[in-house]
Design a protein around this motif. Structure first.
Motif, PDB file in Angstrom:
ATOM      1  N   GLY A   3      60.505 -10.513 -43.299  1.00  0.00           N
ATOM      2  CA  GLY A   3      61.703 -11.140 -42.758  1.00  0.00           C
ATOM      3  C   GLY A   3      62.250  -9.963 -41.677  1.00  0.00           C
ATOM      4  O   GLY A   3      61.864  -9.046 -41.305  1.00  0.00           O
ATOM      5  N   SER A  27      66.969 -15.830 -47.123  1.00  0.00           N
ATOM      6  CA  SER A  27      65.371 -15.506 -47.185  1.00  0.00           C
ATOM      7  C   SER A  27      64.680 -15.092 -46.036  1.00  0.00           C
ATOM      8  O   SER A  27      63.831 -14.622 -46.047  1.00  0.00           O
ATOM      9  CB  SER A  27      64.603 -16.636 -47.940  1.00  0.00           C
ATOM     10  OG  SER A  27      64.901 -17.918 -46.896  1.00  0.00           O
ATOM     11  N   ALA A  28      65.375 -15.369 -44.688  1.00  0.00           N
ATOM     12  CA  ALA A  28      64.683 -15.113 -43.430  1.00  0.00           C
ATOM     13  C   ALA A  28      64.812 -13.710 -43.175  1.00  0.00           C
ATOM     14  O   ALA A  28      64.597 -13.167 -42.217  1.00  0.00           O
ATOM     15  CB  ALA A  28      65.216 -16.040 -42.358  1.00  0.00           C
ATOM     16  N   GLY A  30      64.796  -9.904 -44.124  1.00  0.00           N
ATOM     17  CA  GLY A  30      64.043  -9.238 -44.965  1.00  0.00           C
ATOM     18  C   GLY A  30      64.848  -7.760 -45.487  1.00  0.00           C
ATOM     19  O   GLY A  30      64.940  -7.395 -46.498  1.00  0.00           O
TER      20      GLY A  30
END
Length: 349
Positions: A3, A27-28, A30
């Motif tokens: 990510g 979630s994109a 990190g």
């Protein structure tokens, strides 16, 4: 961890805490590096704090390998020392921008303000091409406008960097209420008394109106700008405009006409005596703010404020009464900051 890696300056303030929450929940994303001058305690999920001062420390190292830098760090006080705020806000911003370029970061997102705009023209809504020369009578709009000019030069010199400027109205959330009371109202506003049954009147000051946005909604816009290939400026605010009548209805209070010519000398005297931290020039600034058009954010970011102006202000007023603040030094509860306020300690982010 996969990510995007995002660096956020001013990560533990009003806007920063909300931005970190929004990024960490996606979630994109990190990992997040939060740059702060003061120790920030326990890090939120996906987040590592690094203790750095944007005015003097090396900022390049934590930015290496980052996909985006979100610059939020800003110093509001001390208003009696404009050289100090200029150093932090203008010089500090220039150092952040140059460090991002040296580290090879491809995306730079900067949170400007409605105060960067030149004075408004009645009810005409300002789009993002409205002049950004601020109001020269106060440090805050002067600094915001100057940083906009710095970004103009940065974009010219670094055409390969995607630059986004967010221009929100006044930004509120529950946990920021104690900090904002300290920054702008000072001891003359007894926080626990800000409740509808104890506020019988609201001053009706002609021309006093402004737009607001919840910290979480601004943070959502930041997240969208990080993840979408957009550039340029975006106005961010709720649909409703806050004025004296709006506040009177919210507090179930009676309007009492008060001309601006009476308010400014009182504020100026209180500021000179260090009774209030906000300058009379800031009052002049608010009287001249344009009303913003948020069409671009809605169409290009698919952004909609999730909180109305009334809900945002009710939450903020609740935070004032509770005085509990948040879990960072900037958002500390009132009772943990009284000694700092009395001695002038802890005024820099």
């Amino acid at each position: 961890m996969t990510g995007k890696r995002i660096v956020v300056t001013g990560a533990t303030g009003n806007i920063g805490t909300a931005v970190v929450r929004a990024l960490a929940a996606d979630s994109a994303v990190g990992s997040i590096v939060g740059v702060e001058r003061r120790p920030a305690g326990v890090s939120p999920p996906k987040t590592e704090y690094v203790q750095l001062d944007v005015t003097r420390d090396d900022l390049t190292l934590p930015m290496r390998g980052a996909d985006a830098v979100v610059h939020l760090a800003w110093l509001f006080q001390p208003t009696h020392r404009p050289d100090v705020t200029w150093d932090a806000n203008v010089h500090g911003s220039l150092r952040v921008f140059e460090a991002a370029a040296q580290a090879g970061v491809q995306t730079l997102i900067y949170t400007s303000s409605v105060a960067a705009y030149s004075p408004g023209e009645g009810d005409r809504r300002a789009t993002e091409d409205w002049p950004t020369h601020g109001w020269p009578g106060a440090a805050y709009p002067r600094e915001k406008a100057y940083v906009e000019r710095c970004l103009d030069a940065f974009e010219r010199d670094h055409p390969g960097t995607r630059v986004v400027r967010l221009r929100p109205g006044f930004v509120f959330q529950r946990s920021s209420a104690p900090e904002q009371r300290r920054l702008f109202a000072g001891p003359l506003l007894p926080a626990k008394l800000v409740r509808p049954d104890l506020v019988p009147v609201v001053p009706d000051v002609p021309g006093l109106r402004f737009q607001i946005v919840h910290s979480a909604d601004l943070a959502d816009a930041v997240r969208r700008c990080v993840l979408r290939p957009v550039t340029g400026a975006f106005n961010l605010a709720t649909d409703e405009v806050v004025d004296s009548a709006f506040l009177a209805e919210l507090l179930d209070a009676r309007l009492v006409p008060v001309p601006p010519r009476l308010v400014r000398p009182a504020l100026a005297a209180a500021w000179r005596m260090h009774l209030v931290p906000a300058t009379p020039g800031l009052f002049d600034t608010v009287l001249r703010l344009p009303l913003m058009d948020t069409t671009r954010a809605r169409s290009e970011l698919d952004w909609r404020p999730g909180h109305t102006a009334a809900a945002t202000l009710r939450e903020f007023l609740s935070g004032l009464r509770e005085g509990t603040g948040g879990g960072t030094p900037q958002l500390a509860a009132d009772d943990t900051r009284l000694s700092e306020i009395a001695t002038g300690v802890g005024q820099r982010p």
